[in-house]
Design a protein around this motif. Structure first.
Motif, PDB file in Angstrom:
ATOM      1  N   GLN A  48      20.123  23.323 -72.024  1.00 19.58           N
ATOM      2  CA  GLN A  48      20.771  24.676 -70.809  1.00 19.58           C
ATOM      3  C   GLN A  48      19.377  24.770 -69.972  1.00 19.58           C
ATOM      4  O   GLN A  48      19.449  24.577 -68.817  1.00 19.58           O
ATOM      5  N   GLU A 299      31.082  28.136 -67.270  1.00 19.01           N
ATOM      6  CA  GLU A 299      30.303  27.047 -68.253  1.00 19.01           C
ATOM      7  C   GLU A 299      30.242  27.457 -69.337  1.00 19.01           C
ATOM      8  O   GLU A 299      30.559  27.160 -71.019  1.00 19.01           O
ATOM      9  N   LYS A 303      32.717  26.016 -73.446  1.00 17.99           N
ATOM     10  CA  LYS A 303      31.872  25.328 -74.389  1.00 17.99           C
ATOM     11  C   LYS A 303      31.763  25.937 -75.721  1.00 17.99           C
ATOM     12  O   LYS A 303      32.856  24.681 -75.996  1.00 17.99           O
ATOM     13  N   THR A 474      28.735  20.836 -69.121  1.00 17.10           N
ATOM     14  CA  THR A 474      28.647  21.767 -69.949  1.00 17.10           C
ATOM     15  C   THR A 474      29.904  20.433 -70.820  1.00 17.10           C
ATOM     16  O   THR A 474      29.012  20.314 -72.292  1.00 17.10           O
ATOM     17  N   ASP A 477      27.099  18.470 -72.656  1.00 11.04           N
ATOM     18  CA  ASP A 477      26.043  18.911 -73.782  1.00 11.04           C
ATOM     19  C   ASP A 477      27.652  18.834 -74.723  1.00 11.04           C
ATOM     20  O   ASP A 477      26.839  18.982 -75.971  1.00 11.04           O
ATOM     21  N   CYS A 478      28.277  19.633 -75.055  1.00 16.61           N
ATOM     22  CA  CYS A 478      29.234  19.525 -76.032  1.00 16.61           C
ATOM     23  C   CYS A 478      29.271  18.086 -76.715  1.00 16.61           C
ATOM     24  O   CYS A 478      29.637  18.190 -77.378  1.00 16.61           O
TER      25      CYS A 478
END
Length: 717
Positions: A48, A299, A303, A474, A477-478
């Motif tokens: 982040q 966001e 997540k 997001t 990233d996950c």
């Protein structure tokens, strides 16, 4: 501006870290790769912070480009000064640069430009100097010219006033001062058009007043929507004495021949030019901040929703409720493949309840169903009643869970769904999606537009490019934090892996179908268009569960395999110790020898060593295992059963600026207002709650007519 130093200061980083991050981004590395595999270069910043850093880097680079453009234009006009140079160098925002540029910016036709064309600028200079020793009307006589279109003295003075009014409006320092006053002291107000708002959606805003400095983001978005729908009139209000007095401090001197003229043109400049412009800026700034906050909430909610614990090793029945066209049923096995499908009609108008029960019980027995996933849309309450009764008569233990079906219809009608299930109609695809959402939320939810998932608020009012960018980041990233099974992942899932584009994901799936099973990460280099850079970015995030190298089922990057070999050799260990799970002694062995010393001996940094050890201790670990499992039910509760002070278990479904919506087992989610979340002060609901949290709540009130449930988390023993 030295961007590197500025970013190091803003993000509280060592300058060398800021320089490294910039270089890594410029070299084409993805944020997930930088965050995971280049920790030594940036001090172990999380993804982040790195994304915020990248956003700010882009902003500052655009700011520098804008400064260069402004400098060029002003120099071309031969008006460049040391003062302008310093002001431009000190400017930290595009707004400040625009203010500096304003007096030199080529203008469309204005009252001031018309007056300048008539030769009235020297008269404006005389008036603005405010050192006249005779009436201005006498001085203005020499500027009357039939040829230039100045008919009389009054017209000459009026033109000169227009020129000064525009100069005042273009004063960068003054605009900055007034902007700050408006931000601190102004109010945003609205009036309501009752006739235009037949449903009284915006009745709460009929006489609304809120401080600009304190108004919550969700109110700004509500006011904007009401204004867009012509139900509200919205404006900024401030006592003009606070602002005009600031103009007078800068532009008003005591001269008997110019006092009246200056007072008039200052008020004109403020009313006609300055305030309307600053009001638009203020509204725009409030909207931008509100949009960013709303996007941030998307966001924050997305997540944990994507990272919900999967229900592995269960056979799941997906139940898509409906009325006229019946309820669509699909059973999937432990790998997500479809075992069985059906359509039943227990709901109006057919009401074939007993027939539906027979079909469903037979499917449960035949396919050994463990869990029923019920979509929470139309007819979900009737379906839940049916299922709750049904499972009491099953010959095996079966639970059920309500699944948020938001976006399921979007997926089922998509080209992707048609490609996955060419032999099923749209409705049955939806039932499969509902079952898979329970089995592996991440793998299924990434197949649809994440804006359709049903978290956040005002998604249709957001700047769509920015919303798509943030939500896409997001998801990325996950996906990369969990890792992807190289031999089972869909094209959709693979396309979110670091370094893998949509076309490359398709190439991987094509290669996989040719070789049947990819047994080693190095095989990826055989995939069409998989170059060294793409391989470097993606390899560590792809897992091979039964390959010929145990490290391929971990997040250890291939570039660190040699370091792992050295580590094992250092302590007389082998791959067999990893496979058998006999490495529990490794952390203490490293601690005894010294973490820094071990890292140096195997040729990596301490953060990389720590990551390697974590992976070796538990190969194939799924980070989602630490998340709470979905709530499984065996009985039903209706809204009519709810009474004040009743305490229930619930699951947080959505977190917004003013509270959180909680699923308590009835068709309608209840609202816990921010004031009812904690006995202690919290600045935002997300400080305490996130999507998927299991909470205890108490009923405050139930409005059956409006279908509203008010909850509290306070006062529960």
């Amino acid at each position: 501006m030295e961007i590197q130093k500025q970013l190091a200061y803003e993000f509280n980083l060592k300058e060398i870290y800021a320089e490294n991050i910039i270089n890594l981004i410029d070299e084409g590395n993805t944020i997930p790769f930088i965050a995971r595999y280049r920790k030594e270069m940036h001090g172990a910043c999380d993804d982040q912070l790195l994304r915020d850093f990248a956003d700010r880097l882009n902003y500052l680079r655009n700011l520098n480009k804008e400064k260069e453009k402004v400098e060029k234009v002003i120099k071309e006009q031969d008006k460049w000064t040391i003062e302008i140079e310093k002001a431009l160098a000190d400017a930290l925002t595009l707004t400040e640069v625009e203010d500096i540029y304003r007096p030199y910016k080529p203008k469309r036709k204005t009252r001031a430009t018309v007056a300048i064309a008539k030769g009235l600028e020297p008269l404006a200079d005389i008036i603005q100097a405010q050192d006249a020793t005779q009436p201005i009307s006498e001085l203005a006589g020499e500027f009357v010219s039939e040829e230039k279109g100045v008919a009389d003295v009054n017209e000459a003075i009026a033109g000169a006033k227009d020129i000064i009014a525009e100069r005042i409006s273009d004063d960068a320092n003054l605009r900055k001062t007034l902007r700050e006053i408006i931000a601190k002291k102004a109010q945003i107000v609205s009036s309501w058009d009752q006739e235009a708002d037949e449903n009284k959606t915006y009745e709460n805003y009929k006489d609304f007043k809120g401080e600009v400095a304190k108004i919550p983001s969700h109110r700004i978005l509500a006011l904007n929507r009401g204004e867009k729908e012509d139900c509200l009139k919205v404006s900024i209000e401030i006592n003009p004495k606070l602002t005009i007095s600031e103009i007078e401090k800068v532009y008003l001197k005591d001269n008997e021949y110019t006092n009246d003229i200056m007072h008039e043109l200052i008020e004109d400049s403020y009313d006609r030019l300055l305030f309307p412009s600053l009001e638009r800026e203020c509204r725009s700034t409030l909207t931008d901040a509100a949009n960013e906050q709303a996007i941030k909430m998307f966001e924050v909610n997305l997540k944990p929703l994507l990272l919900q614990a999967p229900l592995k090793n269960y056979v799941i029945m997906g139940y898509d409720p409906g009325y006229y066209n019946g309820c669509k049923i699909a059973v999937i096995d432990t790998k997500g493949d479809v075992l069985d499908t059906a359509v039943v009609h227990p709901t109006p108008p057919q009401n074939r309840v007993e027939e539906a029960k027979r079909i469903l019980l037979d499917m449960i027995e035949r396919n050994k169903v463990d869990i029923i996933a019920i979509g929470n849309g139309t007819a979900s309450k009737e379906s839940e009643i049916l299922v709750a009764d049904l499972i009491k008569h099953a010959n095996r233990k079966v639970g059920y869970a309500m699944v948020n079906e938001a976006g399921a219809s979007v997926y089922s009608a998509s080209k992707l769904a048609a490609k996955e299930f060419p032999n099923y109609d749209v409705n049955l695809r939806s039932a499969v999606s509902i079952a898979r959402r329970l089995q592996d939320p991440l793998a299924e939810l990434i197949k649809i537009d994440v804006k359709s998932i049903g978290v956040g608020q005002y998604q249709h009012d957001m700047p769509q490019n920015r919303l798509n960018e943030v939500l896409g980041n997001t998801v990325e990233d996950c996906v990369n934090s969990v890792g992807v099974d190289l031999n089972t992942a869909s094209v959709s899932l693979l396309s979110y892996v670091s370094g893998i584009s949509g076309s490359l994901a398709e190439n991987i799936v094509d290669y996989r179908s040719q070789v049947k099973y990819i047994s080693n990460r190095n095989e990826l280099l055989n995939v069409k268009k998989m170059g060294p850079k793409a391989y470097e970015q993606c390899a560590g995030f792809l897992r091979i569960t039964d390959g010929n190298n145990i490290l391929d089922n971990t997040a250890v990057h291939p570039e660190s395999y040699e370091a792992v070999e050295k580590l094992l050799k250092l302590f007389n260990l082998t791959d067999e110790h990893i496979k058998s799970g006999e490495l529990s002694m490794l952390p203490s062995l490293i601690e005894n020898k010294g973490e820094s010393k071990v890292a140096e001996e195997i040729g990596v940094g301490v953060p990389t060593l720590q990551d390697i050890v974590k992976e070796l201790l538990k190969p194939g670990r799924d980070v989602r295992e630490d998340m709470p499992l979905p709530e499984l039910r065996s009985d039903i509760l209706s809204m009519e059963d709810l009474k004040p002070d009743m305490v229930l278990d619930g699951v947080v479904r959505n977190v917004i600026d003013f509270g959180a919506f909680v699923d308590i087992g009835v068709h309608q989610d209840g609202l816990v207002h921010i004031s009812q979340i904690s006995n202690s002060f919290i600045s935002h609901p997300s400080d305490v709650l996130k999507v998927g949290d299991k909470v205890k709540v108490k009923i405050l009130s139930v409005d059956l007519e409006k279908k509203r449930i008010s909850l509290t988390m306070k006062g529960i023993d």
